[in-house]
Each structure stands twice: as structure tokens, then as C-alpha cells.
Write an enzyme that holds these catalytic residues in place. Sequence first.
Site, PDB file in Angstrom:
ATOM      1  N   ARG A  41       0.844  -1.179   0.000  1.00 16.74           N
ATOM      2  CA  ARG A  41       0.000   0.000   0.000  1.00 16.74           C
ATOM      3  C   ARG A  41       0.880   1.228   0.000  1.00 16.74           C
ATOM      4  O   ARG A  41       2.035   1.189   0.409  1.00 16.74           O
ATOM      5  CB  ARG A  41      -0.955   0.022   1.193  1.00 16.74           C
ATOM      6  CG  ARG A  41      -0.303   0.157   2.535  1.00 16.74           C
ATOM      7  CD  ARG A  41      -1.358   0.225   3.638  1.00 16.74           C
ATOM      8  NE  ARG A  41      -2.122  -1.003   3.713  1.00 16.74           N
ATOM      9  CZ  ARG A  41      -3.425  -1.067   3.416  1.00 16.74           C
ATOM     10  NH1 ARG A  41      -4.084  -0.001   3.044  1.00 16.74           N
ATOM     11  NH2 ARG A  41      -4.064  -2.202   3.510  1.00 16.74           N
ATOM     12  N   GLY A  42       0.327   2.322  -0.507  1.00 17.93           N
ATOM     13  CA  GLY A  42       1.054   3.573  -0.543  1.00 17.93           C
ATOM     14  C   GLY A  42       0.095   4.734  -0.427  1.00 17.93           C
ATOM     15  O   GLY A  42      -1.092   4.570  -0.103  1.00 17.93           O
ATOM     16  N   LYS A  62      -3.380  -3.892  -8.778  1.00 13.75           N
ATOM     17  CA  LYS A  62      -2.987  -2.569  -8.303  1.00 13.75           C
ATOM     18  C   LYS A  62      -4.185  -1.651  -8.441  1.00 13.75           C
ATOM     19  O   LYS A  62      -4.715  -1.469  -9.539  1.00 13.75           O
ATOM     20  CB  LYS A  62      -1.808  -2.056  -9.124  1.00 13.75           C
ATOM     21  CG  LYS A  62      -1.191  -0.759  -8.637  1.00 13.75           C
ATOM     22  CD  LYS A  62       0.070  -0.456  -9.444  1.00 13.75           C
ATOM     23  CE  LYS A  62       0.775   0.782  -8.939  1.00 13.75           C
ATOM     24  NZ  LYS A  62       2.030   1.045  -9.703  1.00 13.75           N
ATOM     25  N   ASP A 158      12.228   6.524 -13.776  1.00 10.45           N
ATOM     26  CA  ASP A 158      12.155   6.363 -12.319  1.00 10.45           C
ATOM     27  C   ASP A 158      12.890   5.091 -11.904  1.00 10.45           C
ATOM     28  O   ASP A 158      12.378   4.269 -11.152  1.00 10.45           O
ATOM     29  CB  ASP A 158      10.702   6.323 -11.853  1.00 10.45           C
ATOM     30  CG  ASP A 158      10.572   6.664 -10.367  1.00 10.45           C
ATOM     31  OD1 ASP A 158       9.540   6.290  -9.765  1.00 10.45           O
ATOM     32  OD2 ASP A 158      11.499   7.274  -9.801  1.00 10.45           O
TER      33      ASP A 158
END
Length: 590
Positions: A41-42, A62, A158
Site C-alpha cells: 500500500r502507498g 494494483k 524512475d
Amino acid sequence: MQPPASGNPPAQQSQPRQGMHTFRRGQVLAGRYTIVDVVGRGGMGCIYRVHDNTLNEQVALKTLLPQFVSDKLVVERFFNEARIARQLSHPNIVRVHDIGSAENVVYISMEYLKGRSLRGMLDQLPSGQRLPVTTTLHIMIHLCNALEYAHQYTVHRDIKPENVMILEDGTMKLMDFGISKLMTSGNLTATAVIMGTPHYMSPEQLKDSRNVDVRADIYSIGVMLYEILTGNLPTGVPKPASQLMMEVPPALDPIIAKCVEPNPDDRYSSVVELRADLQNVLTLIEEGGSLPEKKPKAAGAGASIPWMRVAGIALVMAILAFAAVGFNGIEKRRQAVIDEAATAVVPAQPQETPGPAESSRNLDEWLRVAKAAQTATARVERTDLVAQGEQLLDAAEKARESDPVKAEQFARHAFEYFLAALPSPDDRFFVPPTESGQDGFYIEIDPVSVAQFAEFCSTVQGGWRTVPIGGEPDAPIVGVTYYDALAYASSHDARLPTADEWQRAYDINSEYMASDIYEWTSSFAASGNANRLPTFGDILVILGASFGESETPSKSAPEQMDYGKSDPNLGFRCVREVPRDPAEAERLLR
């Protein structure tokens, strides 16, 4: 806060917290995905392990948190990852299956990765210890393989340890193309904003993330390679890696230097060139040859890393970039939220039921350990526990060929029953596994007492913070916060029960679970067990039983409590798990 003896929780606490998913295990999403567990989780999303009923396999799902679904830019950024990744088919890149939306949820289904991120590997290393140089080179060469293929279509933008997964068999997988720039399309963002993770970003990317090419990824590889080899990010004016770590061959210094040249024209022009130089170093190490210190051919690449120029130019570019973004406050706040997701939504190492391949490998071990536990029960009086274990062991043998996943579960649960039949401490009782596959565990018969908690406080070096310890030594300790309870449990190789485990224990033996206090659980009031520590403002479920005016115990309705608060009627008890690993289970039998 005084928990009421009965009734519903206060209205202001009964609503789910904004941004929290409430998917339950077994819930079906979009008529296709059965939720199994949360694995990450974020700030902007969750990743679930699910069973894809169409593909008949476990995949990762996701999802974007509900409050962001109405933001078109965020949703476009989210789906951009899937659009890009679906074009990529490579053994070192995570595979995306499907994108869609249902029930106010947007989602991406992708290959389920069993392993851990490179960041997780680095963080778990003992202080001062680094990954072996050969291991590091193998990872970076595989990363170059992935990018050689991906660079035909996109720039990742990234590259960092969080986005590199190392699977259990050593395979490397690159993931999270969410801020990639497609070679064949326009940019997702129309303004000059910073997208990426600053420590790993090239000077040109710090200035404007739109106008970058493959050399931006090469710069990030150089920063990441330095970090893995030395344990430090290249900030300030750092020394070459070989001067910090004696295991690092000097031949790697000019390679890193060429990667992080401030001028993109002075870097490697492709990951193919970089991979060739890394492979040369790896071959010489593995063959025991001498490592040359010759600098790779590149204009402006000095004998050592040009850190002063890197730091100076990057700082100037960062200042200019942030100043440019500052003119548009709304876009800045929006982008800050988006960038948080890019760095925060990273799959955690899951606590999970093994998949088919692993189950096939582990099944024989669990069968052997379960049979050893069965043999040990011959020394004790036969009980219903032994009979249950034997039934499950027989079921495991029958399902061995047809369903190894289920067979391993049966064998593991048979071991749990046999273990429970053996003599054990009399301060806890066994809660058996469920037919739906939940594992068994042991829970303490009584809540932690004043004497037990006082002993814990006395053993903490420097003393534990003051807590109300009044009352008789055998009385339950009350007035403790969630973290007081968590600290005690951790010091005893135990943990706090989830709300579901507390309920299962009560259903097995209400008399043992009956007391006149409420008890902490580790379950979040809004979303069940979130498999994480609480943060500011989180509300946890508390449960309790009370005799009241009757001699018959009756469980109260679930209540709620801020994790950082305490209450004079609130205590806790601990859970101890049965080993989940066959080797650990075997050691326990000895």
C-alpha cells in the site's frame, strides 16, 4: 474515552476513513478477481494478491484509492503505466494483464511477483555489509537487458531500488512504468514539472522531465550502482566507490563516472554499451583475472567521478525546476500527490499462502514434518486433535497430485493439530485452523497481568515509559496504549490478535476469553487488518467480554479506539503463531 458496555460505536467513528479500501478476503471484484490478501500500500493505492477467475491463476491487482478516482490527471497517469507495460513483453519486465474499472475502483492486473524489492534487500543487510559485487553486477546487467528492450518504446524515468524486484529464483523484474515517456506519443503532462525520484534523477530531468531520453535512465543506473556498492547515495562530494569499499574493483569507478556525467553527451549512449563494460568486469572477477583500471572511452569522463560538477549542476537545475513549478500552485500540489504514489506504492514482501510451484516443492517437507508430529503424538493419549490431524494428513495425501496447493495447506494444518495434542504451556490454548484455510494459532488464556507487564518494564534498558500499573499483581494490566501492548508482545516473541482471531478464540472458548476489560486488536476499524503499523489518527478495533450482572459471559459489540490513546478499562492479550515454515516446524518438534 470510556468504551460503552454495549451498542454501536460512535457515529463519527463508524464511517470508513477516506482513502481506505475495505476489500475483504474472498470478495470478488469486477466479477473476476477474488481478493486473497493485501501485499502493498502507498499514498495513492493498494496492491492486492487476487485469484484471477478467468486466467485461473494468482495475479497482483494494483488499485487506485477512491478519492483519486475523480481526478482525471491521476487516473490517466495510473492507466499510463498499464498502457506502456502492456506493450512490453520481456522476462525482466513485470507483465501486465488487464486494466479496467468497477465499483468505483480503477485497477491494473499484473504478474504476481514472489520476492522482494532491491530496496528491501538493501535495508535488511547488517550495518556495514553490502551485496557481493558479483551479485550487484548480475542485477545491473539484467536491468540493462530489460531497459535495452524497453528503450525501443519508452524511457522509464524512475529507475531506483524500489522499482527493481528480485524474485525467489534470483530473476530480476523491472516495474512501475507509471511516469514513463512513450517514444511514439505526446507527454502526459503539459507543464515543465519534476517527475521521478530526485536522488536518482539526471540534471536534465530535474529541469524538465518531458525532454529526456534513454541517457536519463543511464544516469539513474549510475547513482543506484554507487548506492548498492557503498551503501551511500552520492551526495555532497563523495569518493569513488573503490575508495570506500575495498571489495569494489577500481575498474567500476570510471563506469559509474561515465553514467553520471552531468552532460548527457558524455554518458553512455545506450545501455548496450554500459552492459558490455559491466559484463567485462564481471567476467574478469569470475575468472579470477586482473581488473584493468582503464577508463571507458568518453569525452569528459575523468579518472574519477566528477562529483563536484554533478552536485553543483544538479543543485542549480533543481532550484530552477522548483522555481518554475512554484508559479503554478495548484499544479504543484497536484503533482506532489501524484509523485507520492510513484515512490510509495511498492509491493511489500507478502505473508501468503504459497503458489502452485512453491507448494509442489514444499509439500514433501510438510508431509514429512506432519508425519513426525503424528509419531510424537503416540506418546500421549489420543484426542480429537489427533483424529483431526490424521484426517487432514490423509486428505493431503489424496490431493497430492490433483491440487498441491490444497495438499500443502492440509499437511500444514495437520501439523498444527498434532502439535496442539502435545504437551504445551498451560497459559494458552489452541485455536484450530478453519475450513476456509485460515491457520491455527495459540492465544493466552488470560489478558496480560499487572505483574507480567511490570516485569517487562523492569527489563527494558533505561526503563519503559510510565504507564498506570495499579491493582493486584494478578489483575489485568489496563490503561496501556496500542504501542505499549505491541512492545510487550514483541519482547515475548508474540503479537496482538486481529479482530477475526479474537472472535475465533471467543467462539472456541468463551469462558477463557471472558473478562471485565476491553482488549486491543491489531485490526483497523475501517478496513480490517491492514498489515501495517497504525499512523496518526488511525482507529483500531477493541473487543471485550464482560460478566456484567450475570455469571454468563457475553461478548460486546466491537468498539473503536485511537491507537495512541489509553483507557482505564483497556488491556490486551497475546497470540503466538504456529510455524509457517517446515524447517522451523521441525526444529520446534525437537
